[in-house]
Design a protein around this motif. Structure first.
Motif, PDB file in Angstrom:
ATOM      1  N   GLY A 125      -1.831 -13.684  32.147  1.00  0.00           N
ATOM      2  CA  GLY A 125      -2.877 -14.700  32.196  1.00  0.00           C
ATOM      3  C   GLY A 125      -3.849 -14.689  31.045  1.00  0.00           C
ATOM      4  N   GLY A 126      -3.807 -13.626  30.224  1.00  0.00           N
ATOM      5  CA  GLY A 126      -4.666 -13.594  29.044  1.00  0.00           C
ATOM      6  C   GLY A 126      -6.152 -13.602  29.333  1.00  0.00           C
ATOM      7  N   GLY A 127      -6.564 -13.195  30.530  1.00  0.00           N
ATOM      8  CA  GLY A 127      -7.983 -13.162  30.864  1.00  0.00           C
ATOM      9  C   GLY A 127      -8.616 -14.534  31.010  1.00  0.00           C
ATOM     10  N   LEU A 178      -5.179 -26.174  39.083  1.00  0.00           N
ATOM     11  CA  LEU A 178      -5.843 -26.503  37.825  1.00  0.00           C
ATOM     12  C   LEU A 178      -5.320 -25.644  36.694  1.00  0.00           C
ATOM     13  CD1 LEU A 178      -8.091 -27.965  36.219  1.00  0.00           C
ATOM     14  CD2 LEU A 178      -9.656 -26.145  36.971  1.00  0.00           C
ATOM     15  N   ARG A 179      -5.141 -24.357  36.984  1.00  0.00           N
ATOM     16  CA  ARG A 179      -4.615 -23.442  35.969  1.00  0.00           C
ATOM     17  C   ARG A 179      -3.207 -23.863  35.547  1.00  0.00           C
ATOM     18  NH1 ARG A 179      -4.958 -18.060  34.383  1.00  0.00           N
ATOM     19  NH2 ARG A 179      -3.591 -17.845  32.580  1.00  0.00           N
ATOM     20  N   LEU A 180      -2.366 -24.161  36.516  1.00  0.00           N
ATOM     21  CA  LEU A 180      -1.001 -24.580  36.217  1.00  0.00           C
ATOM     22  C   LEU A 180      -0.999 -25.865  35.393  1.00  0.00           C
ATOM     23  CD1 LEU A 180       2.072 -24.354  36.589  1.00  0.00           C
ATOM     24  CD2 LEU A 180       1.801 -25.613  38.738  1.00  0.00           C
ATOM     25  N   THR A 181      -1.821 -26.821  35.776  1.00  0.00           N
ATOM     26  CA  THR A 181      -1.889 -28.093  35.049  1.00  0.00           C
ATOM     27  C   THR A 181      -2.346 -27.872  33.612  1.00  0.00           C
ATOM     28  OG1 THR A 181      -2.418 -29.264  37.102  1.00  0.00           O
ATOM     29  CG2 THR A 181      -2.907 -30.394  35.032  1.00  0.00           C
ATOM     30  N   PRO A 216      -6.832 -22.468  24.779  1.00  0.00           N
ATOM     31  CA  PRO A 216      -6.837 -21.031  25.071  1.00  0.00           C
ATOM     32  C   PRO A 216      -7.449 -20.663  26.419  1.00  0.00           C
ATOM     33  CG  PRO A 216      -8.462 -21.594  23.379  1.00  0.00           C
ATOM     34  CD  PRO A 216      -7.617 -22.802  23.570  1.00  0.00           C
ATOM     35  N   LEU A 217      -8.278 -21.532  26.978  1.00  0.00           N
ATOM     36  CA  LEU A 217      -8.840 -21.235  28.294  1.00  0.00           C
ATOM     37  C   LEU A 217      -7.771 -21.243  29.377  1.00  0.00           C
ATOM     38  CD1 LEU A 217     -12.219 -23.198  28.268  1.00  0.00           C
ATOM     39  CD2 LEU A 217     -11.831 -20.767  27.861  1.00  0.00           C
ATOM     40  N   PHE A 218      -6.633 -21.833  29.065  1.00  0.00           N
ATOM     41  CA  PHE A 218      -5.508 -21.875  30.000  1.00  0.00           C
ATOM     42  C   PHE A 218      -4.334 -21.132  29.356  1.00  0.00           C
ATOM     43  CE2 PHE A 218      -8.227 -25.429  30.949  1.00  0.00           C
ATOM     44  CZ  PHE A 218      -8.274 -25.450  32.331  1.00  0.00           C
ATOM     45  N   SER A 219      -4.567 -19.864  29.106  1.00  0.00           N
ATOM     46  CA  SER A 219      -3.616 -19.050  28.363  1.00  0.00           C
ATOM     47  C   SER A 219      -2.276 -18.930  29.084  1.00  0.00           C
ATOM     48  CB  SER A 219      -4.192 -17.647  28.144  1.00  0.00           C
ATOM     49  OG  SER A 219      -3.237 -16.791  27.581  1.00  0.00           O
ATOM     50  N   ARG A 220      -1.202 -18.991  28.274  1.00  0.00           N
ATOM     51  CA  ARG A 220       0.144 -18.770  28.804  1.00  0.00           C
ATOM     52  C   ARG A 220       0.625 -17.352  28.567  1.00  0.00           C
ATOM     53  NH1 ARG A 220       3.489 -24.153  26.758  1.00  0.00           N
ATOM     54  NH2 ARG A 220       2.155 -25.734  27.738  1.00  0.00           N
ATOM     55  N   ASP A 221      -0.252 -16.498  28.065  1.00  0.00           N
ATOM     56  CA  ASP A 221       0.136 -15.122  27.777  1.00  0.00           C
ATOM     57  C   ASP A 221       0.487 -14.378  29.060  1.00  0.00           C
ATOM     58  OD1 ASP A 221      -0.354 -15.574  25.121  1.00  0.00           O
ATOM     59  OD2 ASP A 221      -2.378 -14.730  25.159  1.00  0.00           O
ATOM     60  N   TYR A 277       3.119 -17.535  34.575  1.00  0.00           N
ATOM     61  CA  TYR A 277       3.726 -17.121  35.837  1.00  0.00           C
ATOM     62  C   TYR A 277       5.142 -16.567  35.642  1.00  0.00           C
ATOM     63  CZ  TYR A 277      -0.052 -19.888  37.878  1.00  0.00           C
ATOM     64  OH  TYR A 277      -1.291 -20.394  38.212  1.00  0.00           O
ATOM     65  N   GLU A 278       5.738 -16.892  34.514  1.00  0.00           N
ATOM     66  CA  GLU A 278       7.137 -16.515  34.259  1.00  0.00           C
ATOM     67  C   GLU A 278       7.288 -15.291  33.371  1.00  0.00           C
ATOM     68  OE1 GLU A 278       8.793 -20.255  32.591  1.00  0.00           O
ATOM     69  OE2 GLU A 278       6.895 -21.030  33.360  1.00  0.00           O
ATOM     70  N   LYS A 279       6.178 -14.800  32.826  1.00  0.00           N
ATOM     71  CA  LYS A 279       6.265 -13.808  31.761  1.00  0.00           C
ATOM     72  C   LYS A 279       5.859 -12.411  32.227  1.00  0.00           C
ATOM     73  CE  LYS A 279       5.233 -17.407  28.378  1.00  0.00           C
ATOM     74  NZ  LYS A 279       4.271 -17.906  27.372  1.00  0.00           N
ATOM     75  N   GLY A 280       6.650 -11.437  31.765  1.00  0.00           N
ATOM     76  CA  GLY A 280       6.360 -10.056  32.056  1.00  0.00           C
ATOM     77  C   GLY A 280       5.773  -9.348  30.847  1.00  0.00           C
ATOM     78  N   PRO A 281       5.507  -8.054  30.961  1.00  0.00           N
ATOM     79  CA  PRO A 281       4.984  -7.279  29.831  1.00  0.00           C
ATOM     80  C   PRO A 281       5.983  -7.232  28.685  1.00  0.00           C
ATOM     81  CG  PRO A 281       5.631  -5.843  31.645  1.00  0.00           C
ATOM     82  CD  PRO A 281       5.704  -7.239  32.162  1.00  0.00           C
ATOM     83  N   PRO A 282       5.546  -6.796  27.493  1.00  0.00           N
ATOM     84  CA  PRO A 282       6.422  -6.824  26.311  1.00  0.00           C
ATOM     85  C   PRO A 282       7.747  -6.091  26.486  1.00  0.00           C
ATOM     86  CG  PRO A 282       4.152  -6.419  25.670  1.00  0.00           C
ATOM     87  CD  PRO A 282       4.178  -6.361  27.158  1.00  0.00           C
TER      88      PRO A 282
END
Length: 214
Positions: free
Chosen positions: A44-46, A25-28, A36-41, A159-164
């Motif tokens: 996971g952006g909380g 569900l999160r991926l979709t 924003p409830l499905f943050s790409r940050d 899933y693809e993103k690391g810290p700044p």
């Protein structure tokens, strides 16, 4: 009954399926940009649609339900002592990661600490520890697989993103190894065992107390 055999597969099957559904569900939601409830940050952006929120829920359930069936840690005192050591090792894992960053030496250190945590949980919590350890892997293996496809396909998910300050490798395999495989197979297993274990032990205490009253 603390030493009796339990069917780990039967205990984790439904929780693992629920966890998988939440991951999908999160991926979709991220792929379809549901907001924003499905943050790409990174991290996971909380988002409330994250499987980390399920750790205390299923941890408590495992402890409570197993205790109601008579399956408890070998010794309550040793179980809580093992949890205290696990918590310290989790803090140490975080400190090592903050100090060394996303590097292979950091992952090596965290994997060693995770192995110690796993030993403490399985050795001192009996069937409860085995069930929680199996659930930790059942929850994280799908994430490892999702991350592989997301990174290879450049989907733009968290899933693809690391810290700044993360330096992204040119190799897809290295990218997945550093952000997809190793974190899920080390620090997140440790987090699941530690925080899931805390609520599992609370659930065990409540379940045992209720059984005595009955």
């Amino acid at each position: 009954m603390s030493n009796q055999h339990v069917s780990v597969r039967d205990w984790i099957l439904v929780p693992a399926l629920i966890t998988l559904l939440v991951s999908l569900l999160r991926l979709t939601g991220e792929l379809l940009d549901w907001g924003p409830l499905f943050s790409r940050d990174p991290g996971g952006g909380g988002s409330p649609f994250g499987i980390s929120w399920l750790i205390p829920i299923f941890g408590f359930y495992f402890g409570w339900a197993l205790s109601k069936r008579g399956y408890r840690p070998h010794s309550s005192g040793r179980a809580w002592g093992a949890w205290a050591v696990c918590f310290l090792l989790l803090l140490a894992s975080g400190a090592v990661t903050a100090w060394l960053g996303i590097t292979y030496p950091a992952f090596a250190a965290v994997i060693i600490m995770m192995a110690i945590v796993a030993y403490l949980v399985v050795a001192h919590w009996g069937p409860l520890g085995k069930v929680l350890f199996a659930y930790a892997w059942a929850a994280r293996i799908p994430v490892i697989i999702i991350a592989l496809f997301a990174i290879a396909g450049d989907w733009g998910t968290h899933y693809e993103k690391g810290p700044p300050d993360f330096v992204y490798p040119q190799s897809t395999f290295e990218h997945w190894l550093q952000l997809g495989l190793l974190p899920q197979a080390s620090i997140w297993i440790t987090i699941t065992l530690t925080f899931g274990g805390l609520f599992a032990l609370i659930g065990t205490h409540i379940g045992a107390r209720g059984q005595r009253r009955s």
